[in-house]
Design a protein around this motif. Structure first.
Motif, mmCIF file in Angstrom:
data_model
loop_
_atom_site.group_PDB
_atom_site.id
_atom_site.type_symbol
_atom_site.label_atom_id
_atom_site.label_comp_id
_atom_site.label_asym_id
_atom_site.label_seq_id
_atom_site.Cartn_x
_atom_site.Cartn_y
_atom_site.Cartn_z
ATOM 1 N N PHE A 180 0.845 -1.195 0.000
ATOM 2 C CA PHE A 180 0.000 0.000 0.000
ATOM 3 C C PHE A 180 0.889 1.256 0.000
ATOM 4 C CE2 PHE A 180 -3.487 2.501 2.389
ATOM 5 C CZ PHE A 180 -3.981 2.951 1.167
ATOM 6 N N ALA A 181 1.924 1.245 0.852
ATOM 7 C CA ALA A 181 2.814 2.432 0.913
ATOM 8 C C ALA A 181 3.499 2.635 -0.448
ATOM 9 C CB ALA A 181 3.857 2.220 2.004
ATOM 10 N N VAL A 182 3.996 1.538 -1.030
ATOM 11 C CA VAL A 182 4.671 1.668 -2.334
ATOM 12 C C VAL A 182 3.678 2.177 -3.375
ATOM 13 C CG1 VAL A 182 5.576 0.263 -4.233
ATOM 14 C CG2 VAL A 182 6.496 -0.023 -1.943
ATOM 15 N N TYR A 183 2.420 1.692 -3.286
ATOM 16 C CA TYR A 183 1.420 2.151 -4.270
ATOM 17 C C TYR A 183 1.184 3.650 -4.117
ATOM 18 C CZ TYR A 183 -2.660 3.030 -6.962
ATOM 19 O OH TYR A 183 -3.514 3.583 -7.884
ATOM 20 N N LEU A 184 1.088 4.132 -2.857
ATOM 21 C CA LEU A 184 0.818 5.575 -2.667
ATOM 22 C C LEU A 184 1.977 6.414 -3.224
ATOM 23 C CD1 LEU A 184 -0.913 5.646 0.831
ATOM 24 C CD2 LEU A 184 -1.914 5.946 -1.437
ATOM 25 N N VAL A 185 3.220 5.925 -3.005
ATOM 26 C CA VAL A 185 4.368 6.668 -3.562
ATOM 27 C C VAL A 185 4.249 6.700 -5.083
ATOM 28 C CG1 VAL A 185 6.863 6.546 -3.926
ATOM 29 C CG2 VAL A 185 5.926 6.186 -1.646
ATOM 30 N N SER A 186 3.888 5.542 -5.667
ATOM 31 C CA SER A 186 3.824 5.541 -7.145
ATOM 32 C C SER A 186 2.579 6.276 -7.619
ATOM 33 C CB SER A 186 3.829 4.111 -7.660
ATOM 34 O OG SER A 186 2.870 3.356 -6.987
ATOM 35 N N ALA A 187 1.549 6.413 -6.765
ATOM 36 C CA ALA A 187 0.396 7.234 -7.168
ATOM 37 C C ALA A 187 0.862 8.683 -7.322
ATOM 38 C CB ALA A 187 -0.707 7.140 -6.113
ATOM 39 N N LEU A 188 1.691 9.158 -6.378
ATOM 40 C CA LEU A 188 2.263 10.517 -6.508
ATOM 41 C C LEU A 188 3.137 10.600 -7.758
ATOM 42 C CD1 LEU A 188 3.300 11.345 -2.828
ATOM 43 C CD2 LEU A 188 1.568 12.502 -4.185
ATOM 44 N N ALA A 189 3.915 9.522 -7.986
ATOM 45 C CA ALA A 189 4.855 9.572 -9.121
ATOM 46 C C ALA A 189 4.094 9.548 -10.448
ATOM 47 C CB ALA A 189 5.798 8.382 -9.046
ATOM 48 N N MET A 190 2.949 8.821 -10.479
ATOM 49 C CA MET A 190 2.182 8.722 -11.732
ATOM 50 C C MET A 190 1.776 10.117 -12.187
ATOM 51 S SD MET A 190 -0.742 5.847 -11.846
ATOM 52 C CE MET A 190 -0.591 5.143 -10.227
ATOM 53 N N ALA A 191 1.316 10.932 -11.226
ATOM 54 C CA ALA A 191 0.821 12.260 -11.598
ATOM 55 C C ALA A 191 1.893 13.312 -11.366
ATOM 56 C CB ALA A 191 -0.416 12.595 -10.770
ATOM 57 N N PHE A 192 3.157 12.885 -11.218
ATOM 58 C CA PHE A 192 4.308 13.770 -10.904
ATOM 59 C C PHE A 192 3.848 14.902 -9.976
ATOM 60 C CE2 PHE A 192 3.188 16.434 -14.690
ATOM 61 C CZ PHE A 192 2.660 15.479 -15.539
ATOM 62 N N TRP A 193 3.409 14.480 -8.768
ATOM 63 C CA TRP A 193 2.748 15.414 -7.848
ATOM 64 C C TRP A 193 3.541 15.536 -6.556
ATOM 65 C CZ3 TRP A 193 -0.930 18.775 -8.456
ATOM 66 C CH2 TRP A 193 -1.486 19.356 -7.304
ATOM 67 N N GLY A 194 3.446 16.698 -5.901
ATOM 68 C CA GLY A 194 4.015 16.873 -4.569
ATOM 69 C C GLY A 194 5.505 16.566 -4.554
ATOM 70 N N PRO A 195 5.967 15.721 -3.618
ATOM 71 C CA PRO A 195 7.408 15.459 -3.536
ATOM 72 C C PRO A 195 7.957 14.863 -4.823
ATOM 73 C CG PRO A 195 6.188 14.077 -2.003
ATOM 74 C CD PRO A 195 5.213 15.045 -2.561
ATOM 75 N N LEU A 196 7.103 14.303 -5.681
ATOM 76 C CA LEU A 196 7.629 13.691 -6.907
ATOM 77 C C LEU A 196 7.335 14.573 -8.117
ATOM 78 C CD1 LEU A 196 6.590 10.180 -5.775
ATOM 79 C CD2 LEU A 196 8.907 10.827 -6.367
ATOM 80 N N ALA A 197 7.302 15.916 -7.888
ATOM 81 C CA ALA A 197 7.005 16.839 -9.002
ATOM 82 C C ALA A 197 8.298 17.361 -9.612
ATOM 83 C CB ALA A 197 6.163 17.999 -8.485
ATOM 84 N N HIS A 198 9.379 16.569 -9.551
ATOM 85 C CA HIS A 198 10.654 17.078 -10.060
ATOM 86 C C HIS A 198 10.589 17.417 -11.558
ATOM 87 C CE1 HIS A 198 15.302 16.743 -9.977
ATOM 88 N NE2 HIS A 198 14.912 17.902 -9.510
ATOM 89 N N PRO A 199 9.860 16.628 -12.390
ATOM 90 C CA PRO A 199 9.810 16.987 -13.816
ATOM 91 C C PRO A 199 9.195 18.352 -14.077
ATOM 92 C CG PRO A 199 9.026 14.750 -13.484
ATOM 93 C CD PRO A 199 9.212 15.340 -12.126
ATOM 94 N N VAL A 200 8.339 18.851 -13.179
ATOM 95 C CA VAL A 200 7.767 20.188 -13.438
ATOM 96 C C VAL A 200 8.100 21.112 -12.265
ATOM 97 C CG1 VAL A 200 5.884 19.547 -14.988
ATOM 98 C CG2 VAL A 200 5.587 19.310 -12.528
ATOM 99 N N ALA A 201 9.329 20.945 -11.710
ATOM 100 C CA ALA A 201 9.672 21.685 -10.488
ATOM 101 C C ALA A 201 10.039 23.126 -10.836
ATOM 102 C CB ALA A 201 10.853 21.007 -9.797
ATOM 103 N N ASP A 202 10.093 23.966 -9.789
ATOM 104 C CA ASP A 202 10.385 25.375 -10.018
ATOM 105 C C ASP A 202 11.859 25.597 -10.313
ATOM 106 O OD1 ASP A 202 7.943 26.442 -9.873
ATOM 107 O OD2 ASP A 202 7.937 26.683 -7.689
ATOM 108 N N ASP A 203 12.727 24.594 -9.962
ATOM 109 C CA ASP A 203 14.150 24.929 -10.183
ATOM 110 C C ASP A 203 14.488 24.919 -11.664
ATOM 111 O OD1 ASP A 203 14.003 22.287 -10.599
ATOM 112 O OD2 ASP A 203 15.779 21.735 -9.444
ATOM 113 N N VAL A 204 13.643 24.320 -12.506
ATOM 114 C CA VAL A 204 13.856 24.523 -13.957
ATOM 115 C C VAL A 204 12.605 25.205 -14.523
ATOM 116 C CG1 VAL A 204 15.583 22.854 -14.673
ATOM 117 C CG2 VAL A 204 13.292 22.066 -14.164
ATOM 118 N N ALA A 205 12.084 26.167 -13.773
ATOM 119 C CA ALA A 205 10.966 27.007 -14.237
ATOM 120 C C ALA A 205 9.832 26.131 -14.764
ATOM 121 C CB ALA A 205 11.445 27.976 -15.309
ATOM 122 N N SER A 206 9.329 25.230 -13.940
ATOM 123 C CA SER A 206 8.222 24.310 -14.268
ATOM 124 C C SER A 206 8.562 23.447 -15.461
ATOM 125 C CB SER A 206 6.915 25.079 -14.482
ATOM 126 O OG SER A 206 6.945 25.780 -15.711
ATOM 127 N N GLY A 207 9.748 22.944 -15.495
ATOM 128 C CA GLY A 207 10.301 21.929 -16.394
ATOM 129 C C GLY A 207 9.513 21.646 -17.669
#
Lengths: 305, 170, 324, 101
Positions: A180-207
């Motif tokens: 369940f924990a791994v699924y929740l992490v990958s749920a965030l990763a699927m939508a590149f959301w929250g802590p896993l929003a590196h592809p659209v992060a602010d350090d590359v101006a919303s990638g």
């Protein structure tokens, strides 16, 4: 055959939940950052949508517009196709025998979507954002697959409705905590959301989304929120016993559980900084994969005897 | 309806297959190849092989994205902005492949295929699972070993750092 | 038209700071927060470009390049002093909503490369294989022993959570930085942060912390740091300020994810040092000691950035936070 | 939707892949040709299972093996290209003809 109403109900439900997720996130974001009167931010997504619709389109230099368009449109389509196998209460739109594998296949389509959105505009930040999502995909996909296989193993079937029904005794979320924990992490990763929003992060101006303007930006944002909603909605049949629950009918329980998981994902988005993909990749391969394999071993032993 | 779906998918598969070698941009070539694979995945779904169809879609999307990484890294002109023909002995290759196709087509049309024996099981995925874990266990182990050997081989071949010197000191 | 007016009601603002005019930027940030406008992270997603201060020639050129990227309906607001901020931002929705005016000034044609696309430095041979007027990337060895394309990328002044007016020109392979040159675009006279006073010192640290937390992707805490900075500057008494600051410092220092993301780069140590400096400054609000002058950060930056990937490079720049 | 139609499609995919594999100079494109050929085999395997022997699962196992072979071939191919690119800074088939180290 599936009743016609489910075919219509699915996009409508997904649209409403997407809007709810977007405005909930705007209010949560304002509250978390201490802005004055956070509740007035409830219509931020509507304003953003209006801005996107009236915006003039621009052309970046030597851009590959076809691939960029394909990438942007793939996101919401992948979310909708992934939701096709999820039961809306007791009935899923498409009750396939391989629902779990189909859900996984449609969700992998977001790899292509974000990479194409990054590659299309021929912009350095966008390309960096697109490649970050590939690293993220390689990191979260294997633990995510093992979690889904563990669920299918526990239920003895790849059909999502049967997986939900197999949990009437004890929810999988309870006796498969690691999955369940791994699924929740990958749920965030699927939508590149929250802590896993590196592809659209602010350090590359919303990638990957740096050069999106006008309707592309709107479709990309809708797709991203729809993916978050579908990831939260999928946690219900996989780990939270689908529509089962006392007093209320099945569809209402499904909705309530989806909203709870969605709220948790949105809240996590504002509680944690963004993970850098090279470090998350290392963590995923060294910690998450062995953990989810062990979880699968335990479930296999339990199921066998 | 199924026949229409079949012809649509078949024509798209071959058209995108040809497009792979016609387009200048490498990214478009990769995703034309992906389109061809997705059509084949759809065809497998038409043949009631639901598991294998979804599997082909799943694996091919990931593979094509990894291919896109290498394609952009190594190709001189990944975005096809400077059209150059990267073909050598094109005519000869075309001749051979057309001849091969003609031979195969003749073989297909002429041989009297045997009638169907046995009916498709109600759950082909279950049948595949039983076979893989039962009489075809050797295939499963063979695939497992081959994957392991490939993983080790590709890492050893592609990295130039030794096993011990870690690049970014933690 | 309803939709344009509705969209213009709460536009998305892209703030551009000018070195030496931080006071104007602070006032603009406070006003944008009060109006509840969205903050844009790239010209493409912005509808208002707010320039806080009067930029010098080279900074003005960079701002014009960004202005070309802003799609219409768009508004360009030039603020010269903190006083004019409220009035200038108040009539932005009006300019955004009047369609005839916007159509007249709409951007025409697509971006063209600057005429003199920099020829290969050193051997000035004719650019062979130019594509659409740009030279093909030359190739150099990278850390894995492969010869890969090198891209010269200016990390321009118009970037979210970026020191005002700084520009770092990086030679990048993929997203690994090969070499970097850092410089301020026409740094002007006395800096807003140099004036003495513990409040000013704490506000300077909080401003740098906000940028670091923003680059680390923790927008919520970055906004809280900015709220604390504004509270410190406009004279809230220490009794209410200190508990808020200690709570903020404890939460940021205790975050394990932040430590995991920033250790190994020396960034976490500087983060903790800044947090301590902020809390000690706020503890003794009366001592007049100004912000200690920074060692030559711009000189050491290129050597620190070489070999790092972009995410680490941004964290290092935010941690050092060079000032003109 | 007859067996012949499926096999003709498989043959067409195989020939297009063969043309690509033979005519392309870049190793990456050559591998795309090989993948297309294996793609044809996957279609043929599925068709044979459905039209000739649905009872046994051999056709499905063949498709599974073909998909795995595609993945392995790509992984090894890119490892070889990386090693070759590091050694000789070339990714064209003409520069990779001899086996000298």
């Amino acid at each position: 055959m599936t009743p016609v109403w489910t075919v219509v109900a699915l996009p409508v439900a997904l649209g409403v939940l997407t809007l709810l997720a977007a405005s909930g996130n705007a209010v949560l974001g304002a509250a978390a950052s201490g802005a004055p009167a956070p509740l007035r931010h409830w219509d931020d997504p509507l304003r953003a949508a209006a801005r996107a619709l009236v915006q003039q389109r621009r052309r970046t230099f030597a851009a590959d517009r076809l691939l960029s368009r394909v990438g942007v449109v793939t996101l919401p389509v992948a979310a909708l196709l992934a939701a096709v196998v999820l039961p809306l209460g007791t009935r899923a739109v498409a009750d396939w025998s391989v629902g779990v594998v189909w859900f996984n296949a449609m969700e992998v389509a977001t790899w292509a979507a974000v990479w194409l959105t990054g590659w299309g505009p021929n912009s350095a930040y966008a390309l960096v954002g697109g490649y970050r999502y590939l690293a993220q995909g390689l990191a979260y996909e294997l633990p995510h697959m093992f979690a889904l296989i563990t669920v299918a193993l526990g239920a003895g079937s790849l059909n999502v409705t049967r997986v939900a029904d197999a949990q009437d005794g004890l929810w999988f979320g309870v006796w498969m905590p690691v999955a369940f924990a791994v699924y929740l992490v990958s749920a965030l990763a699927m939508a590149f959301w929250g802590p896993l929003a590196h592809p659209v992060a602010d350090d590359v101006a919303s990638g990957a989304a740096v050069e999106l303007d006008g309707p592309d930006r709107l479709v990309f944002a809708v797709g991203r929120y729809a993916l978050l909603v579908v990831a939260a909605a999928a946690a219900v049949p996989f780990f939270l016993g689908g529509g089962a629950g006392p007093w209320l009918p099945a569809p209402v329980w499904t909705l309530v559980k989806t909203l709870v998981v969605l709220g948790a994902l949105l809240w996590a988005g504002h509680r944690l900084p963004v993970l850098r993909m090279d470090r998350f990749l290392e963590f995923a391969w060294i910690v998450l994969i062995p953990a989810s394999l062990l979880q699968m071993l335990v479930v296999a032993l339990v199921v066998l005897d | 309806m199924q026949v229409a779906a079949f012809w649509a998918l078949a024509v798209t598969a071959v058209a995108s297959g040809v497009a792979v070698f016609r387009v200048d941009s490498m990214a478009r070539a990769t995703f034309a190849l992906l389109a061809s694979f997705l059509c084949v995945g759809g065809l497998l779904l038409l043949l009631d092989l639901h598991y294998l169809g979804a599997l082909v879609v799943l694996m091919m999307i990931m593979e094509m994205l990894v291919m896109a990484v290498f394609m952009v890294m190594y190709m001189m002109n990944p975005a096809g902005l400077m059209p150059m023909t990267m073909i050598h002995n094109g005519r000869w290759a075309l001749g051979i492949s057309v001849a091969v196709f003609a031979a195969l087509a003749a073989g297909i049309v002429l041989t009297p295929w045997p009638p169907r024996r046995g009916a498709p099981p109600d759950d082909p995925t279950y049948a595949l699972g039983e076979a893989i874990m039962g009489p075809k266990m050797l295939v499963m182990m063979g695939i497992g070993l081959a994957i392991l050997a490939t993983m080790i081989g590709s890492v050893v071949l592609s990295t130039d750092r030794g096993r011990y010197d870690r690049e970014d000191p933690r | 038209m309803g939709l344009t007016a509705y969209a213009a009601g709460r536009p998305s603002a892209l703030l551009v700071g000018v070195p030496g005019a931080a006071a104007v930027r602070l006032a603009a940030e406070a006003e944008v927060r009060r109006l509840g406008w969205a903050s844009a992270s790239s010209p493409a997603s912005a509808s208002v470009l707010v320039v806080c201060g009067d930029p010098g020639p080279s900074l003005a050129a960079a701002i014009d390049a960004a202005w070309n990227g802003v799609p219409s309906p768009r508004a360009d607001v030039r603020l010269s002093s903190p006083g004019t901020v409220r009035a200038a931002l108040a009539d932005v929705p009006a300019t955004l909503a009047d369609l005839p005016g916007q159509r007249a000034s709409a951007v025409t044609g697509s971006w063209r490369p600057p005429a003199a696309a920099e020829p290969e430095h050193g051997h000035g041979h004719h650019m062979t294989g130019a594509v659409h007027g740009l030279a093909m990337a030359e190739r150099a060895d990278d850390r894995d022993g492969l010869k890969l394309d090198v891209l010269h990328l200016p990390f321009g002044p118009v970037l979210p959570y970026w020191p005002d007016g700084l520009q770092i020109r990086m030679a990048v392979q993929g997203d690994v930085v090969q070499s970097a040159e850092a410089a301020f675009l026409d740094p002007s006279g006395p800096d807003f942060w140099d004036e003495p006073g513990a409040r000013r010192r704490a506000a300077a640290h909080l401003d740098a912390l906000a940028r670091l937390l923003g680059v680390a992707g923790w927008r919520a805490q970055a906004e809280r740091a900015r709220l604390l900075r504004d509270a410190a500057l406009d004279g809230t008494p220490a009794a209410t300020l200190l508990p808020r600051a200690t709570r903020f410092a404890r939460r940021v220092a205790r975050s394990r994810t932040l430590r995991w993301m920033t250790d190994g780069l020396g960034v976490h140590a500087r983060l903790l040092a800044r947090l301590d400096a902020t809390t000690t400054a706020l503890a003794h609000l009366d001592d007049p000691e100004p912000l200690p002058p920074e060692p030559d950060v711009l000189g050491v930056l290129p050597s620190l950035l070489a070999g790092r990937d972009l995410a680490a490079a941004r964290l290092i720049v935010a941690a050092l936070d060079p000032r003109p | 939707m007859t067996l012949d139609a499926f096999l003709l499609l498989a043959a067409a995919l195989f020939s297009v892949g063969l043309y690509g594999a033979l005519s392309q100079q870049s190793i990456v494109m050559l591998m795309m040709g090989l993948e297309l050929m294996v793609n044809g085999i996957v279609v043929a395997g599925g068709a044979f299972w459905y039209y000739i022997a649905p009872g046994a699962a051999d056709g499905q196992v063949l498709v599974l093996v073909a998909v795995t072979v595609m993945a392995l071939e790509m992984a090894m191919g890119f490892a070889v290209v990386t090693a070759l690119f590091r050694a000789r800074d070339a990714d064209l088939t003409d520069d990779a003809e001899d086996l000298r180290g």
